[in-house]
Structure formats: structure tokens, C-alpha cells
Design a protein around this motif. Sequence first.
Motif, PDB file in Angstrom:
ATOM      1  N   LEU A  97      99.072 144.657 -50.891  1.00  0.00           N
ATOM      2  CA  LEU A  97      97.815 144.264 -49.371  1.00  0.00           C
ATOM      3  C   LEU A  97      96.506 144.141 -50.311  1.00  0.00           C
ATOM      4  CD1 LEU A  97      98.931 147.437 -46.474  1.00  0.00           C
ATOM      5  CD2 LEU A  97      99.622 145.023 -46.801  1.00  0.00           C
ATOM      6  N   VAL A  98      96.205 142.719 -50.015  1.00  0.00           N
ATOM      7  CA  VAL A  98      94.686 142.192 -50.144  1.00  0.00           C
ATOM      8  C   VAL A  98      93.867 141.957 -49.049  1.00  0.00           C
ATOM      9  CG1 VAL A  98      96.464 141.974 -52.505  1.00  0.00           C
ATOM     10  CG2 VAL A  98      95.504 140.121 -50.489  1.00  0.00           C
ATOM     11  N   ALA A  99      92.690 142.104 -49.252  1.00  0.00           N
ATOM     12  CA  ALA A  99      91.547 141.385 -48.592  1.00  0.00           C
ATOM     13  C   ALA A  99      91.288 140.474 -49.115  1.00  0.00           C
ATOM     14  CB  ALA A  99      90.183 142.261 -49.538  1.00  0.00           C
ATOM     15  N   PRO A 100      91.357 139.854 -47.582  1.00  0.00           N
ATOM     16  CA  PRO A 100      90.907 137.845 -47.218  1.00  0.00           C
ATOM     17  C   PRO A 100      90.046 137.602 -47.677  1.00  0.00           C
ATOM     18  CG  PRO A 100      92.270 139.574 -45.346  1.00  0.00           C
ATOM     19  CD  PRO A 100      91.432 140.576 -46.159  1.00  0.00           C
ATOM     20  N   GLN A 101      88.678 138.719 -47.945  1.00  0.00           N
ATOM     21  CA  GLN A 101      87.649 138.437 -48.054  1.00  0.00           C
ATOM     22  C   GLN A 101      86.620 139.366 -48.647  1.00  0.00           C
ATOM     23  OE1 GLN A 101      84.587 136.983 -45.596  1.00  0.00           O
ATOM     24  NE2 GLN A 101      85.405 136.908 -43.573  1.00  0.00           N
ATOM     25  N   SER A 102      86.072 139.421 -48.957  1.00  0.00           N
ATOM     26  CA  SER A 102      84.885 140.557 -50.169  1.00  0.00           C
ATOM     27  C   SER A 102      84.172 140.556 -48.246  1.00  0.00           C
ATOM     28  CB  SER A 102      83.870 139.892 -50.922  1.00  0.00           C
ATOM     29  OG  SER A 102      84.350 139.748 -51.339  1.00  0.00           O
ATOM     30  N   GLY A 103      84.360 142.701 -48.498  1.00  0.00           N
ATOM     31  CA  GLY A 103      83.699 143.328 -47.758  1.00  0.00           C
ATOM     32  C   GLY A 103      83.673 144.894 -47.567  1.00  0.00           C
ATOM     33  N   LEU A 104      83.841 145.529 -46.445  1.00  0.00           N
ATOM     34  CA  LEU A 104      83.710 147.075 -46.953  1.00  0.00           C
ATOM     35  C   LEU A 104      84.894 147.140 -45.905  1.00  0.00           C
ATOM     36  CD1 LEU A 104      81.719 149.244 -47.811  1.00  0.00           C
ATOM     37  CD2 LEU A 104      80.323 148.876 -45.354  1.00  0.00           C
ATOM     38  N   MET A 105      85.272 148.231 -46.598  1.00  0.00           N
ATOM     39  CA  MET A 105      86.806 148.907 -46.008  1.00  0.00           C
ATOM     40  C   MET A 105      85.672 150.254 -44.661  1.00  0.00           C
ATOM     41  SD  MET A 105      89.835 151.488 -47.152  1.00  0.00           S
ATOM     42  CE  MET A 105      90.527 150.135 -48.012  1.00  0.00           C
ATOM     43  N   VAL A 106      86.209 149.829 -43.479  1.00  0.00           N
ATOM     44  CA  VAL A 106      86.055 150.047 -42.303  1.00  0.00           C
ATOM     45  C   VAL A 106      86.458 150.855 -41.631  1.00  0.00           C
ATOM     46  CG1 VAL A 106      84.547 150.757 -39.528  1.00  0.00           C
ATOM     47  CG2 VAL A 106      83.981 148.181 -41.456  1.00  0.00           C
ATOM     48  N   THR A 107      87.938 150.678 -41.731  1.00  0.00           N
ATOM     49  CA  THR A 107      88.818 151.534 -41.685  1.00  0.00           C
ATOM     50  C   THR A 107      89.650 152.039 -42.108  1.00  0.00           C
ATOM     51  OG1 THR A 107      89.581 150.005 -39.571  1.00  0.00           O
ATOM     52  CG2 THR A 107      87.676 151.279 -38.368  1.00  0.00           C
ATOM     53  N   ARG A 108      91.143 152.988 -41.725  1.00  0.00           N
ATOM     54  CA  ARG A 108      92.310 152.560 -42.653  1.00  0.00           C
ATOM     55  C   ARG A 108      93.318 153.346 -41.475  1.00  0.00           C
ATOM     56  NH1 ARG A 108      92.039 155.366 -48.042  1.00  0.00           N
ATOM     57  NH2 ARG A 108      91.975 157.752 -47.853  1.00  0.00           N
ATOM     58  N   HIS A 109      94.349 153.197 -41.389  1.00  0.00           N
ATOM     59  CA  HIS A 109      95.827 153.674 -41.347  1.00  0.00           C
ATOM     60  C   HIS A 109      95.664 154.803 -41.101  1.00  0.00           C
ATOM     61  CE1 HIS A 109      99.465 153.327 -38.837  1.00  0.00           C
ATOM     62  NE2 HIS A 109      99.708 154.273 -39.402  1.00  0.00           N
ATOM     63  N   GLY A 110      96.147 155.821 -40.605  1.00  0.00           N
ATOM     64  CA  GLY A 110      95.458 157.302 -40.350  1.00  0.00           C
ATOM     65  C   GLY A 110      97.184 158.036 -40.867  1.00  0.00           C
ATOM     66  N   ASP A 111      97.458 157.867 -40.819  1.00  0.00           N
ATOM     67  CA  ASP A 111      99.111 157.970 -41.132  1.00  0.00           C
ATOM     68  C   ASP A 111      99.554 157.818 -42.693  1.00  0.00           C
ATOM     69  OD1 ASP A 111      99.562 159.828 -39.238  1.00  0.00           O
ATOM     70  OD2 ASP A 111     100.821 159.036 -37.844  1.00  0.00           O
ATOM     71  N   ARG A 112     100.518 157.423 -43.478  1.00  0.00           N
ATOM     72  CA  ARG A 112     101.020 157.266 -44.623  1.00  0.00           C
ATOM     73  C   ARG A 112     102.193 157.237 -44.533  1.00  0.00           C
ATOM     74  NH1 ARG A 112      96.646 157.208 -44.243  1.00  0.00           N
ATOM     75  NH2 ARG A 112      94.615 157.859 -46.093  1.00  0.00           N
ATOM     76  N   LEU A 113     102.528 156.960 -43.478  1.00  0.00           N
ATOM     77  CA  LEU A 113     103.833 155.877 -43.438  1.00  0.00           C
ATOM     78  C   LEU A 113     104.209 155.130 -42.605  1.00  0.00           C
ATOM     79  CD1 LEU A 113     107.178 156.134 -43.981  1.00  0.00           C
ATOM     80  CD2 LEU A 113     107.692 156.882 -41.912  1.00  0.00           C
ATOM     81  N   ILE A 114     103.439 153.376 -42.391  1.00  0.00           N
ATOM     82  CA  ILE A 114     103.221 152.984 -41.465  1.00  0.00           C
ATOM     83  C   ILE A 114     104.405 152.179 -41.090  1.00  0.00           C
ATOM     84  CG2 ILE A 114     102.408 150.764 -43.349  1.00  0.00           C
ATOM     85  CD1 ILE A 114     100.135 150.322 -42.016  1.00  0.00           C
ATOM     86  N   GLN A 115     104.095 151.667 -39.736  1.00  0.00           N
ATOM     87  CA  GLN A 115     104.974 150.088 -38.950  1.00  0.00           C
ATOM     88  C   GLN A 115     105.149 148.782 -39.443  1.00  0.00           C
ATOM     89  OE1 GLN A 115     105.958 151.373 -34.741  1.00  0.00           O
ATOM     90  NE2 GLN A 115     107.680 150.363 -34.975  1.00  0.00           N
ATOM     91  N   ALA A 116     105.780 148.146 -39.990  1.00  0.00           N
ATOM     92  CA  ALA A 116     105.347 147.213 -39.683  1.00  0.00           C
ATOM     93  C   ALA A 116     104.443 146.382 -38.675  1.00  0.00           C
ATOM     94  CB  ALA A 116     107.154 146.145 -39.819  1.00  0.00           C
ATOM     95  N   GLY A 117     103.682 146.114 -38.667  1.00  0.00           N
ATOM     96  CA  GLY A 117     102.903 144.831 -37.638  1.00  0.00           C
ATOM     97  C   GLY A 117     101.464 146.319 -37.375  1.00  0.00           C
ATOM     98  N   ALA A 118     101.729 147.546 -38.172  1.00  0.00           N
ATOM     99  CA  ALA A 118     100.510 147.938 -37.435  1.00  0.00           C
ATOM    100  C   ALA A 118      99.712 147.711 -38.471  1.00  0.00           C
ATOM    101  CB  ALA A 118     101.447 149.720 -37.994  1.00  0.00           C
ATOM    102  N   ILE A 119      98.058 148.664 -37.402  1.00  0.00           N
ATOM    103  CA  ILE A 119      97.315 147.632 -39.089  1.00  0.00           C
ATOM    104  C   ILE A 119      96.530 148.783 -39.752  1.00  0.00           C
ATOM    105  CG2 ILE A 119      94.506 147.838 -38.375  1.00  0.00           C
ATOM    106  CD1 ILE A 119      94.850 146.994 -35.311  1.00  0.00           C
ATOM    107  N   ALA A 120      96.856 148.190 -41.018  1.00  0.00           N
ATOM    108  CA  ALA A 120      96.537 149.233 -42.361  1.00  0.00           C
ATOM    109  C   ALA A 120      94.552 149.358 -42.462  1.00  0.00           C
ATOM    110  CB  ALA A 120      96.577 148.058 -43.534  1.00  0.00           C
ATOM    111  N   ALA A 121      94.361 148.529 -42.044  1.00  0.00           N
ATOM    112  CA  ALA A 121      92.862 149.102 -42.402  1.00  0.00           C
ATOM    113  C   ALA A 121      92.021 147.393 -42.021  1.00  0.00           C
ATOM    114  CB  ALA A 121      92.611 148.530 -44.088  1.00  0.00           C
TER     115      ALA A 121
END
Length: 337
Positions: A295-319
Motif C-alpha cells: 500500500l503506497v501513499a498517493p501523494q505526500s502527506g501526514l498519516m492521520v488515521t489507520r485501520h484498527g484491526d490487523r486483519l482487514i477486509q477488501a474494500g475497507a479503509i486502510a489509512a
Amino acid sequence: MIEDISLCVPGDSGAMLRVPAWRLDSGRPGPRVHLQAGVHADEIAGMLVLHKLLPRLIDAAEKGLLRGCVTLVPQANPLGIGQFRQGRILGRLHEPSGRNFNRGFPESLAQDRPVGNLAAWQKALAVLAADADIVLDLHTDEQALQYVYLHQCFWPAGQDLAAALGAEVAIIWEGDSDGAFEEVVIAPWLAEGRFEGRLVSTVELRGQGDVSDALAQQDADGIYRFLCVRGLIAEPARLPSWQGRAVPIGHMETVFAPATGVLVFERELGDQVQAGECFARIVAVPGDPSSEHRLVAPQSGLMVTRHGDRLIQAGAIAAKFTGSEASSTWTSGALDP
């Protein structure tokens, strides 16, 4: 001096449910303030913040320092607070209807036609806040920096709130957000075009697991300072200059999971991530190195939020990241789908 103004709303079983609420009214000229937490019932941090703030406001009132009035609703959602499933509270969505608790608030509070339980609760909460000049709606993200969410008509005047809380980011929105509480409160103000002395903000108190006495006291102190500066409390208060960053909502980048799997973050919240830099991986098939997704950042920026669980479902918000230019994927509406 303190009045119990608790609401009673119909629950999903038909039984009446209580929404605990209190009002302190000085009887003197001053701002009318509404503070609430837990519209999404699984967002607990704000409940503890208001629990700590209420005694301090009572003390200020007893000392004659209160101007105007303040309403507190520390646990606003009796429908969601009972949605425990397998030991976890599922408070974001109304289980019987599948609707987001913070979407679809009534456009008009004057309508008196029969409505369902969810709409009845939403209307009761919106009516309670309708005559306020300042409204703070306390939420949390999954894992996040502290940030405030403000309509563009309250910026840059709302920098005092960001400074008082030490928020690292202010997300500035415009247009509509599918009937969120904040949008319904400001709708008549937008029609009037009068914003002086007014402010409505969704305040994101970090992540859902960030619940502690220390953090709650820090945030309660910040809100108290803000209310002093805004004239609710006749007590001197100084705010530091705000050192965060303001980002138009259309510049926020949301990265979705391309596959289901084990989520491994390589960067932390608050890190400055460069465009194209890998910030996380998803291992779709543990044991198969070829199944990893970067997973790569689309543009430079600050990571503000990220997914809470460490198993993620396709389509869920990662960050989600701040951005310095318009996002190629954002269209309109609220930050979250």
C-alpha cells in the motif's frame, strides 16, 4: 442551577430509553453551548471527557463565573449502547436498519409526522442542540491523531478550538455530508449567512482505544479553555498558537484495502509519508510471499488515521492522509463512506 433535561426516546423493542442530559443556565447573557458524545455508541473517549468536564462546569457556575448556558449529553445514543455482540459493542450502525447513526438526521425539525425509532432519536437530539451557538460533537476514529472537522464557514475562526485541544489536523469541509448531525445544526445558519460567535465541530478524540483518565482530563481541560475564550466562563485563559495543518476535505487521501489479509503497517500515525512510499502491506495468503500487496501513499502527506484491526477486509479503509493537492479519488460528501 443544574437541571436534568434527560430525553426519553423509543427503543427498538418499543420500550422507552433514557438519554442522560444536563443543562447549566446562568440566566446571564452569553453563548449557548451544546456538548455531546457517543452519537456512534462505540466511540467512548468523549463520554469520559464530558464526565470529567461536568463537575468543573458546575463549580464555575457555583462561583458565578458562568455566562449563557451549556447543555451536556455525555452518552447520546441509547439505541447503539446496547448493541453488544460476542463481547464487542457495534455502535456505528443501527443494527435493525443498517443505517449509520450519524447520517440521515431530519432536514426539518418542524415535521410532526410519525417516524421510526432511529429518526425519533435523531430528531430529539437535534432539537436539544437547535438553539445553541456553539456545538461540539465528540467522536473517535479507529486509530487516529486528534483532529477537528469544521465547515469552511467556521475557518479560520475555529483555530481557537484546534489550539485549545492541541489538534494536529483540521479538516475543512463544504457542501453536504449526507445528513450528519453537524450538517443539520448549521443548515439554518447557512441560510441566514450569520456565523459570528457560532461554531459547530465534530471533534475526533484520537482512536477508539485511546480512553484513559490522563487523556480525558487533557481534553476536558482543552474544552474548558476553549469555553473560557468563547465567553461561556468568565475566567482568563490563554491559548497557544496553533501549530497544526488545515486541509480541505477534497485534499484528504483515503487508501482502501485491495485484498483481504493480514495488515502490517510500516509507518506510524503522524508520520510524514512521501508520494509512492509504501506505508503498509497486506498478506493475503500467509505462507505465500507472492500474495503480499504493498500500500503506497498517493501523494505526500501526514498519516492521520489507520485501520484498527490487523486483519482487514477488501474494500475497507486502510489509512487516510493529508494532501497538498486535490485527491484523485474524492468526489463529494463526508470523509467516510
